[in-house]
Motif scaffolding. Structure first.
Motif, PDB file in Angstrom:
ATOM      1  N   LYS A   1      -3.227   7.699  -3.298  1.00 29.82           N
ATOM      2  CA  LYS A   1      -2.933   6.370  -2.778  1.00 29.82           C
ATOM      3  C   LYS A   1      -3.101   5.354  -3.894  1.00 29.82           C
ATOM      4  CE  LYS A   1      -4.131   7.322   2.036  1.00 29.82           C
ATOM      5  NZ  LYS A   1      -4.929   6.936   3.211  1.00 29.82           N
ATOM      6  N   ALA A   2      -2.245   4.335  -3.857  1.00 28.11           N
ATOM      7  CA  ALA A   2      -2.301   3.322  -4.909  1.00 28.11           C
ATOM      8  C   ALA A   2      -2.065   1.942  -4.332  1.00 28.11           C
ATOM      9  CB  ALA A   2      -1.271   3.622  -5.992  1.00 28.11           C
TER      10      ALA A   2
ATOM     11  N   GLU B   1       0.860  -1.188   0.000  1.00 24.19           N
ATOM     12  CA  GLU B   1       0.000   0.000   0.000  1.00 24.19           C
ATOM     13  C   GLU B   1       0.892   1.232   0.000  1.00 24.19           C
ATOM     14  OE1 GLU B   1      -3.448  -0.170   0.179  1.00 24.19           O
ATOM     15  OE2 GLU B   1      -3.300  -2.359   0.008  1.00 24.19           O
ATOM     16  N   THR B   2       0.664   2.140  -0.910  1.00 25.13           N
ATOM     17  CA  THR B   2       1.540   3.304  -1.049  1.00 25.13           C
ATOM     18  C   THR B   2       0.734   4.587  -1.201  1.00 25.13           C
ATOM     19  OG1 THR B   2       1.618   3.094  -3.456  1.00 25.13           O
ATOM     20  CG2 THR B   2       3.317   1.926  -2.193  1.00 25.13           C
ATOM     21  N   GLU B   3       1.407   5.713  -0.963  1.00 23.43           N
ATOM     22  CA  GLU B   3       0.858   7.017  -1.317  1.00 23.43           C
ATOM     23  C   GLU B   3       1.963   7.833  -1.957  1.00 23.43           C
ATOM     24  OE1 GLU B   3      -0.587   9.031   2.161  1.00 23.43           O
ATOM     25  OE2 GLU B   3       1.380   9.859   2.659  1.00 23.43           O
TER      26      GLU B   3
ATOM     27  N   ALA C   1       7.363  -4.547   3.456  1.00 25.36           N
ATOM     28  CA  ALA C   1       7.998  -3.877   2.322  1.00 25.36           C
ATOM     29  C   ALA C   1       7.066  -3.861   1.106  1.00 25.36           C
ATOM     30  CB  ALA C   1       9.303  -4.580   1.973  1.00 25.36           C
ATOM     31  N   CYS C   2       7.171  -2.798   0.336  1.00 25.82           N
ATOM     32  CA  CYS C   2       6.421  -2.712  -0.924  1.00 25.82           C
ATOM     33  C   CYS C   2       7.412  -2.793  -2.081  1.00 25.82           C
ATOM     34  CB  CYS C   2       5.605  -1.420  -0.997  1.00 25.82           C
ATOM     35  SG  CYS C   2       6.594   0.089  -1.120  1.00 25.82           S
ATOM     36  N   ARG C   3       6.897  -3.096  -3.266  1.00 28.69           N
ATOM     37  CA  ARG C   3       7.742  -3.180  -4.464  1.00 28.69           C
ATOM     38  C   ARG C   3       7.068  -2.437  -5.596  1.00 28.69           C
ATOM     39  NH1 ARG C   3       9.113  -7.964  -7.246  1.00 28.69           N
ATOM     40  NH2 ARG C   3       7.047  -8.768  -6.764  1.00 28.69           N
TER      41      ARG C   3
ATOM     42  N   ARG D   1       5.633   7.044  -0.542  1.00 30.06           N
ATOM     43  CA  ARG D   1       5.764   6.499   0.806  1.00 30.06           C
ATOM     44  C   ARG D   1       5.104   5.123   0.877  1.00 30.06           C
ATOM     45  NH1 ARG D   1       6.315   8.777   5.908  1.00 30.06           N
ATOM     46  NH2 ARG D   1       5.920  10.882   5.130  1.00 30.06           N
ATOM     47  N   ASN D   2       5.716   4.227   1.622  1.00 32.55           N
ATOM     48  CA  ASN D   2       5.150   2.910   1.897  1.00 32.55           C
ATOM     49  C   ASN D   2       4.233   3.029   3.114  1.00 32.55           C
ATOM     50  OD1 ASN D   2       4.530   0.263   2.450  1.00 32.55           O
ATOM     51  ND2 ASN D   2       6.650  -0.443   2.626  1.00 32.55           N
ATOM     52  N   LEU D   3       2.936   2.773   2.932  1.00 30.75           N
ATOM     53  CA  LEU D   3       1.962   2.882   4.018  1.00 30.75           C
ATOM     54  C   LEU D   3       1.751   1.560   4.749  1.00 30.75           C
ATOM     55  CD1 LEU D   3      -0.840   5.010   2.299  1.00 30.75           C
ATOM     56  CD2 LEU D   3       0.995   5.820   3.781  1.00 30.75           C
ATOM     57  N   GLY D   4       2.259   0.473   4.201  1.00 25.09           N
ATOM     58  CA  GLY D   4       1.951  -0.844   4.748  1.00 25.09           C
ATOM     59  C   GLY D   4       2.854  -1.262   5.900  1.00 25.09           C
TER      60      GLY D   4
END
Length: 515
Positions: free
Chosen positions: A482-483, A471-473, A506-508, A500-503
């Motif tokens: 947000k996406a 989850e990102t913004e 880790a995001c990719r 920014r990583n909201l989760g």
């Protein structure tokens, strides 16, 4: 005792009102397009003064901002700001020079000379420290007559034309102001629409200080004029013996709507100050000038396949991103005709075949570049697969001018090395020129939980970011989007952005840049 109680109640009420108004103003932070960035050049400011004949025995400060992109050989647009000290101040609410540089570099407004004028002051009196208190301000700004417009045309414009190459088109002339300066700006365009066709009004004093409340009726009863108007006001604006500013601006907007004007009215919660107007200034200017600049793909988040992500960009004649799905035991041929195509695996496994390369395991994160005139065939097995198709062509292709332009290739995800760093890690796919782009770079970032990739920054290259996990913004300009996985962010050339990583893990995402 009762008096003390009333005093206590009054004190509490006053504190609550102050806190309330302060909180309302706090909701308008610095717009990202109002900040300076090292990748964007600065222009020059010139200072002067003007003693008027139309307003005898008065003097006022006047200054000029020349953006870095100004070329004396090419006519520039013009924008004049009343109460110019407020608009020119480097750390003020508006920061016009900085906003101009950012928007001009993004192609959101033409190269524009800014003129900042303060109201006149009696030559025989000491100059006040605050230009808002100049003795002639209300006479010049609040009066409903052509006089101030004549001052602009007969005394200010000759100074401008003597210094700069300015377009003669009224559509390239804009005028702005706040409070009484806003009604003055509107009056110039109202009485001289053949000279100024664009108006930007902040907390406009369309009230009965010197008859300004009559404008809303004049608009309704006068033939429509060829002007465009942007109005801004807040619900907590002034309410006094001259009138109610919030009501007056709503009346102005209603009259402009009734008469069919091209107008915009943006409302907020602010009081009689420049905080809200400064916060929305970049978007206000973008709207004001949109009829004279080339319209390009909007910078925002795209939810594919629902959203249409297709159109010209700053650097490309046409750019399009699609998320496609191939059903089991199917095939698809994608041909790059007079364009380049990037295929990016998203979910499931594919077989990819080109004349120059083959991959039996084209899975998530795998990529293929298809050069102009070539093609790729994708096949599925017994499970459906999805992939992105990014195709584009440029205004002036490289045509082999690059020393080592990329040619068609396939790169499987497993072939790309992971390089860890303190925020996560990166996989670099390539960084080279191609047939369409002199600069072409792609990487996949792994970003740890709860952190930004970097502070908001800008660069000449345009960029898309495809979310694979998490989850990102993303801050893009003045907005935050947000996406989720599958969504695509797009940031145009020179537009400030940060992800920014909201989760909680880790995001990719793949970042793809070009110019």
């Amino acid at each position: 005792m009762l008096l003390k109680s009333f005093r206590g109640i009054f004190l509490i009420a006053s504190v609550c009102l102050f806190v309330s108004l302060h909180a309302q103003e706090e909701q308008y932070p610095l717009n990202l397009n109002s900040a300076k960035y090292p990748t964007i050049n600065e222009g020059q400011m010139y200072y002067d003064s003007l003693i008027s004949k139309i307003y005898p025995n008065t003097i006022r400060d006047i200054s000029f901002y020349v953006p870095s992109a100004y070329n004396p050989q090419e006519p520039a647009a013009l924008m004049i700001f009343q109460d110019g000290h407020s608009y020119a101040k480097a750390d003020g609410d508006f920061r016009v020079p900085t906003v101009f540089e950012n928007l001009i570099s993004q192609g959101k407004m033409p190269v524009t000379i800014a003129v900042f004028i303060n109201p006149g002051h009696d030559l025989g009196k000491p100059r006040p420290e605050n230009p808002y208190r100049n003795s002639n301000r209300s006479i010049e700004y609040d009066s409903v007559s052509p006089r101030y417009g004549n001052f602009i045309l007969e005394e200010v414009m000759p100074m401008v034309h003597a210094r700069f190459n300015i377009s003669k088109s009224a559509n390239m002339h804009a005028i702005s102001g706040l409070s009484s300066g806003a009604i003055a700006a509107f009056g110039v365009a109202w009485f001289f629409p053949d000279k100024f066709q664009k108006v930007l009004s902040h907390i406009g004093s369309f009230t009965n200080i010197r008859g300004g409340h009559n404008y809303e009726a004049m608009i309704r009863k006068t033939d429509k004029k060829d002007i465009r108007v942007f109005l801004q006001d807040g619900e907590n604006d002034l309410d006094n013996e001259h009138g109610n500013w919030w009501f007056a601006n709503n009346q102005m907007a209603a009259s402009l709507k009734y008469k069919g004007y091209d107008y915009e009215f943006v409302t907020g919660k602010g009081a009689h100050n420049g905080k809200h107007g400064g916060y929305i200034l970049p978007e206000s200017l973008e709207w004001l000038w949109k009829d004279v600049v080339r319209q390009t793909l909007p910078s925002k988040v795209y939810t594919l396949p629902v959203d249409l992500m297709s159109g010209p960009t700053t650097h490309l004649k046409q750019f399009e991103v699609q998320l496609q799905t191939l059903s089991p035991h199917s095939s698809k041929i994608i041909t790059a005709e007079n364009k380049e195509v990037m295929v990016i695996g998203y979910a499931g496994n594919l077989t990819a075949n080109m004349a120059t390369a083959t991959s039996a395991n084209f899975n998530s994160g795998s990529i293929a570049l298809v050069s102009p005139g070539e093609k790729i065939e994708l096949k599925t097995s017994d499970v459906e697969a999805s992939y992105y198709v990014v195709d584009f062509n440029s205004f002036v292709p490289n045509n082999g001018k690059a020393k080592k332009p990329l040619t068609s290739f396939i790169k499987n995800f497993s072939e790309v090395n992971f390089e860890p760093h303190d925020r996560g890690g990166v996989r670099n796919y390539f960084n080279s020129a191609s047939a369409m782009c002199p600069y072409f770079e792609m990487h996949m970032t792994t970003l740890n939980q709860g952190i930004k990739s970097h502070d908001p920054h800008t660069h000449f290259a345009e960029e898309i970011i495809i979310i694979f996990e998490g989850e990102t913004e993303m801050e893009i300009g003045s907005k935050v989007y947000k996406a989720k996985p599958g969504n695509v962010y797009y940031a145009a050339s020179h537009i400030p952005h940060a992800i920014r990583n909201l989760g909680r893990k880790a995001c990719r995402y793949i970042a793809f840049q070009w110019n």
